[in-house]
Design an enzyme around this catalytic site. Structure first.
Site, mmCIF file in Angstrom:
data_model
loop_
_atom_site.group_PDB
_atom_site.id
_atom_site.type_symbol
_atom_site.label_atom_id
_atom_site.label_comp_id
_atom_site.label_asym_id
_atom_site.label_seq_id
_atom_site.Cartn_x
_atom_site.Cartn_y
_atom_site.Cartn_z
ATOM 1 N N ASP A 16 -5.134 -4.568 -24.678
ATOM 2 C CA ASP A 16 -5.291 -5.648 -26.201
ATOM 3 C C ASP A 16 -6.679 -5.616 -26.254
ATOM 4 O O ASP A 16 -7.551 -6.338 -25.364
ATOM 5 C CB ASP A 16 -4.596 -6.786 -25.793
ATOM 6 N N ASP A 109 -4.902 -2.646 -32.542
ATOM 7 C CA ASP A 109 -5.921 -3.071 -31.290
ATOM 8 C C ASP A 109 -5.039 -3.334 -29.955
ATOM 9 O O ASP A 109 -5.492 -4.021 -29.025
ATOM 10 C CB ASP A 109 -6.317 -4.490 -31.909
ATOM 11 N N GLU A 110 -3.778 -2.970 -29.962
ATOM 12 C CA GLU A 110 -3.010 -2.855 -28.770
ATOM 13 C C GLU A 110 -2.161 -1.663 -28.394
ATOM 14 O O GLU A 110 -1.614 -1.269 -29.446
ATOM 15 C CB GLU A 110 -2.397 -4.268 -28.364
#
Length: 390
Positions: A16, A109-110
């Site tokens: 993350d 983003d993850e």
């Protein structure tokens, strides 16, 4: 130094990026390093991401901008630059995919990562590979990430949230139930504030309460979802990391404060979800022919309906028309949740030419123009008449 009895045997990770959009902006503007930064849509918009300094003031994602600025009046507000964020995301996950093809992204983003069987190829156990990866990302991009390592996806995601930013946390199988037990039920995926309140009123305040419950009673109360809750409370999650699910579908949903059964009331909740989903589809440059309607009944059983359109769409009007048509046969009983989704999404550039020479294309021009106005002047600068019913 990270020490754990199961460290060399765990292979499922969740990566993350730390306050991703805000971190990119701070990296590019070093003078903002010690300032609270909010990435969002202006005073009448909402917070997309807040840096960790801003979070100390109570600023959070999806918070109305006026509330965020009231809590943190000295914050620097920056409008999102998604092209830039996509570029950085590609750099980060390009490095991840050098270790394994088993990467399932959730967003820019993850992602979940499965490093099982890569020890010889990458010169060390997954924990060592991830530590190297974490340092490489920071060295090459100037951005930090937090990593969770565990036996399954649920625990890996939970672990990645334990020590942000720049964290590396491990939850092993032997300790998992004990780690989960004292946590509130809202720590479980799929348990939001409203459902959490229901669980607490039924006597299940913590994950440990769910673990101790008779699974038959949970099924009686909450249907199939009750069995899922019992499994998660016992740290059981059999989902595999599946790269094929990358951007395979996207959706938006909402849970009502009170059960709804009338068509007008349900449609009033459906429209803003269609606007939200369509805006995301346009922003991400994707479209879909397969539209999915989701309803949750008062007994927590989920009803899903899907339809396949003649052409891929990415407008709220098309989503709403499809959703309303699927909703009509389901009327007549109360519901506690409604959602709209797009399955089997594809890049809009790959869509057939009909997308650009039809009612959808005309609606697309209108809604794209509205996107630009809202980006410039705030979400409420253009409001559909249907939205006023809500």
């Amino acid at each position: 130094m990270l020490v754990h009895d199961e460290l060399d045997r765990l292979a499922i990770a969740h990566l993350d990026c730390d306050a991703f959009y805000a971190s990119v902006e701070k990296r590019d503007r070093p003078e903002l390093r010690d300032r609270p930064v909010i990435v969002g849509g202006g005073k009448r918009g909402v917070v997309t991401t807040a840096c960790y300094i801003a979070r100390l003031y109570g600023v959070g994602s999806a918070q109305p901008m006026f509330k965020a600025l009231k809590a943190c009046p000295d914050a620097v507000v920056i409008k999102p630059a998604f092209d830039k964020y996509k570029t950085e995301s590609a750099r980060i996950f390009g490095a991840v995919r050098e270790l394994t093809p088993l990467v399932q992204t959730l967003s820019l983003d993850e992602a979940w990562i499965d490093l099982a069987g890569t020890e010889r190829l990458n010169g060390g156990p997954p924990a060592l590979q991830l530590a190297r990866l974490q340092k490489r990302i920071e060295d090459e991009t100037g951005l930090t990430v937090s990593i969770g390592l565990a036996p399954n996806r649920f625990l890996a995601k939970l672990a990645s949230e334990l020590d942000k930013p720049r964290g590396f946390s491990v939850i092993g199988a032997a300790e998992a139930v004990g780690v989960l037990a004292p946590r509130p039920v809202t720590a479980l995926p799929g348990v939001g504030p409203v459902f959490g309140k229901t669980l607490r009123s039924d006597g299940y305040a913590t994950i440990g309460d769910l673990a101790a419950a008779d699974p038959r009673e949970l099924i009686r109360r909450y249907g199939e979802h009750g069995l899922r809750l019992h499994d998660l409370a016992h740290a059981r999650d059999h989902r595999r990391v599946d790269p094929e699910q990358d951007r395979k579908g996207m959706s938006a949903e909402t849970t009502f404060n009170d059960d709804l059964s009338e068509a007008d009331a349900l449609e009033a909740e459906l429209w803003p979800l269609c606007e939200k989903l369509a805006a995301k589809a346009r922003r991400d440059g994707v479209a879909s022919r397969v539209i999915v309607l989701k309803l949750r009944r008062t007994d927590f059983k989920i009803v899903t309906r899907r339809t396949t359109l003649a052409e891929p769409v990415q407008t709220a009007r098309a989503l709403f028309a499809a959703g309303r048509a699927m909703l009509k046969p389901e009327l007549g009983r109360p519901y506690r949740l409604i959602g709209i989704g797009m399955a089997d999404v594809r890049d809009a550039e790959d869509a057939p030419a009909a997308l650009f020479d039809s009612a959808e294309s005309r609606n697309l021009k209108t809604e794209t123009a509205i996107d630009r106005l809202r980006d410039k002047f705030g979400r409420n600068v253009v409001v559909a008449g249907r939205a006023l019913k809500r």
